[in-house]
Design a protein around this motif. Structure first.
Motif, PDB file in Angstrom:
ATOM      1  N   ALA A  20       0.840  -1.210   0.000  1.00 26.29           N
ATOM      2  CA  ALA A  20       0.000   0.000   0.000  1.00 26.29           C
ATOM      3  C   ALA A  20       0.873   1.258   0.000  1.00 26.29           C
ATOM      4  N   VAL A  21       1.979   1.190   0.726  1.00 25.44           N
ATOM      5  CA  VAL A  21       2.900   2.338   0.786  1.00 25.44           C
ATOM      6  C   VAL A  21       3.560   2.548  -0.581  1.00 25.44           C
ATOM      7  N   VAL A  22       3.965   1.446  -1.217  1.00 23.18           N
ATOM      8  CA  VAL A  22       4.602   1.534  -2.536  1.00 23.18           C
ATOM      9  C   VAL A  22       3.630   2.177  -3.528  1.00 23.18           C
ATOM     10  N   ARG A  23       2.390   1.743  -3.489  1.00 22.25           N
ATOM     11  CA  ARG A  23       1.370   2.269  -4.408  1.00 22.25           C
ATOM     12  C   ARG A  23       1.189   3.781  -4.199  1.00 22.25           C
ATOM     13  N   THR A  24       1.147   4.198  -2.944  1.00 19.77           N
ATOM     14  CA  THR A  24       0.962   5.626  -2.646  1.00 19.77           C
ATOM     15  C   THR A  24       2.175   6.432  -3.104  1.00 19.77           C
ATOM     16  N   GLY A 218     -10.518  -2.814  16.794  1.00 19.65           N
ATOM     17  CA  GLY A 218     -10.835  -2.685  15.369  1.00 19.65           C
ATOM     18  C   GLY A 218      -9.623  -2.943  14.482  1.00 19.65           C
ATOM     19  N   VAL A 219      -9.905  -3.132  13.197  1.00 23.92           N
ATOM     20  CA  VAL A 219      -8.847  -3.459  12.230  1.00 23.92           C
ATOM     21  C   VAL A 219      -8.800  -2.381  11.146  1.00 23.92           C
ATOM     22  N   LEU A 220      -7.583  -1.910  10.886  1.00 21.81           N
ATOM     23  CA  LEU A 220      -7.363  -0.818   9.926  1.00 21.81           C
ATOM     24  C   LEU A 220      -7.080  -1.358   8.526  1.00 21.81           C
ATOM     25  N   GLN A 221      -7.275  -0.514   7.525  1.00 26.08           N
ATOM     26  CA  GLN A 221      -6.911  -0.884   6.153  1.00 26.08           C
ATOM     27  C   GLN A 221      -5.479  -0.411   5.838  1.00 26.08           C
ATOM     28  N   PRO A 222      -4.718  -1.197   5.045  1.00 24.11           N
ATOM     29  CA  PRO A 222      -3.338  -0.798   4.713  1.00 24.11           C
ATOM     30  C   PRO A 222      -3.248   0.600   4.072  1.00 24.11           C
ATOM     31  N   SER A 223      -4.267   0.992   3.309  1.00 25.12           N
ATOM     32  CA  SER A 223      -4.220   2.317   2.652  1.00 25.12           C
ATOM     33  C   SER A 223      -4.173   3.450   3.686  1.00 25.12           C
ATOM     34  N   PHE A 224      -4.787   3.230   4.853  1.00 26.70           N
ATOM     35  CA  PHE A 224      -4.766   4.265   5.901  1.00 26.70           C
ATOM     36  C   PHE A 224      -3.364   4.368   6.517  1.00 26.70           C
ATOM     37  N   ILE A 225      -2.706   3.213   6.640  1.00 32.79           N
ATOM     38  CA  ILE A 225      -1.326   3.226   7.165  1.00 32.79           C
ATOM     39  C   ILE A 225      -0.420   3.970   6.176  1.00 32.79           C
ATOM     40  N   GLU A 227      -1.287   6.386   4.330  1.00 37.57           N
ATOM     41  CA  GLU A 227      -1.548   7.825   4.496  1.00 37.57           C
ATOM     42  C   GLU A 227      -0.661   8.399   5.614  1.00 37.57           C
ATOM     43  N   GLY A 228      -0.597   7.671   6.749  1.00 37.22           N
ATOM     44  CA  GLY A 228       0.272   8.108   7.857  1.00 37.22           C
ATOM     45  C   GLY A 228       1.731   8.107   7.435  1.00 37.22           C
ATOM     46  N   MET A 229       2.100   7.068   6.700  1.00 36.33           N
ATOM     47  CA  MET A 229       3.494   6.962   6.239  1.00 36.33           C
ATOM     48  C   MET A 229       3.864   8.180   5.386  1.00 36.33           C
ATOM     49  N   MET A 230       2.945   8.602   4.521  1.00 35.26           N
ATOM     50  CA  MET A 230       3.249   9.741   3.647  1.00 35.26           C
ATOM     51  C   MET A 230       3.446  11.019   4.464  1.00 35.26           C
ATOM     52  N   ARG A 231       2.726  11.108   5.580  1.00 38.59           N
ATOM     53  CA  ARG A 231       2.926  12.292   6.430  1.00 38.59           C
ATOM     54  C   ARG A 231       4.343  12.286   7.012  1.00 38.59           C
TER      55      ARG A 231
END
Ligand code: NAD
Length: 261
Positions: A20-24, A218-225, A227-231
């Motif tokens: 997900a991070v690579v895609r972003t 709760g369980v998070l989606q990789p795309s949200f992680i 988003e944090g990584m990009m910050r």
């Protein structure tokens, strides 16, 4: 820091959070090398992402991050292919209380190796232009689940190492920001492994506690992680930060008391 035109290396980028991070990163016009031991998912992911973002932006290097020489080679090949290196994300990790010595090698020793290699290619100490490093830890370092003692230890280790290296970077004028990211439960293949005796060994008997925590937090989606990584990648004010990502509080930061003895 704008990501456009920057070069990133992501370990464990073939699936899950890393993918997900690579895609972003590609969406934001970076060039990316994925370093992962899984050839099938690495090549499969590259084929899909090449279709989406065009060929020439993504390289896949099959490499076990525990192999120091191979990891060094992967860093060098990235610089040879894309010309420089600006972003390193030490993300590869496993969950294996049964083979806990291997887990320490992957989750902690390889993060240390990846950080030192990143500095060789980015630090002003080595005549380079600076950059940013993100080491992936986990909310396990704060939640202390009874069935992940060594996993928890490795993720504590990642935070301690990252914070001290961030201080060293300031003191040594490396020009490299170094931060840690701690996701809560994330919907990836790794999360399935907590039910397996092969991964959990004797601690598998506590799997209901784990499921209870998953239901509670709760369980998070990789795309949200991602988003944090990009910050962490883009915010030039962040160094030595410990970002937490949870369902209840979203993207936020751990605060530490000033040191006193
Ligand atoms: P995942 O299993 O989906 O993906 C991990 C990737 O790392 C895989 O592609 C795998 O092939 C690769 N990898 C594993 N060992 C390797 C090695 N020795 N050399 C090279 N590549 C290797 O896992 P994920 O959930 O995406 O986890 C990514 C990171 O996030 C890990 O550090 C994990 O501890 C951390 N994390 C995960 C969660 C979660 O709930 N999924 C929560 C907090 C932190």
């Amino acid at each position: 820091m704008a990501v456009n035109g920057k070069v990133a290396l992501v370990t464990g980028g073939a699936q899950g959070i890393g993918r997900a991070v690579v895609r972003t990163l590609l969406q934001n016009s970076a060039k990316v090398t994925v370093v992962d031991m899984n050839k099938d998912s690495g090549e499969g992911s590259k084929t899909e992402l090449d279709k989406e973002f065009g060929e020439g932006n993504l390289a896949f290097i099959q490499c076990d991050v525990r192999d120091g020489a191979a990891l060094r080679d992967a860093f060098q090949k990235t610089v040879d292919k894309f010309g420089h290196l600006d972003i390193v994300i030490n993300n590869a990790g496993i969950n294996n209380e049964k083979n806990w010595e291997k887990m320490i090698e992957v989750n902690l020793t390889s993060v240390i190796k990846g950080t030192y290699l990143a500095l060789e290619h980015m630090s002003k100490e080595h005549g380079k232009q600076g950059g940013t490093i993100i080491n992936v830890s986990s909310m396990a370092a704060f939640l202390h689940s009874p069935h992940q003692p060594v996993y928890t230890a490795t993720k504590h280790g990642v935070i301690g190492f990252t914070r001290v290296m961030a201080d060293a970077s300031i003191r040594g004028d490396y020009g490299v920001r170094i931060n840690a990211l701690c996701p809560g439960f994330v919907d990836t293949p790794l999360l399935q492994s907590v039910e397996l005796e092969d991964n959990m060994g004797k601690f598998v008997k506590f799997k209901d506690d784990f499921k209870h925590s998953m239901n509670k937090f709760g369980v998070l989606q990789p795309s949200f992680i991602a988003e944090g990584m990009m910050r962490l990648v883009t915010d030039s004010g962040l160094n030595g930060a410990v970002m937490k990502i949870t369902c209840s509080k979203g993207i936020h930061f751990h605060t530490y008391e000033p040191m006193s003895v």
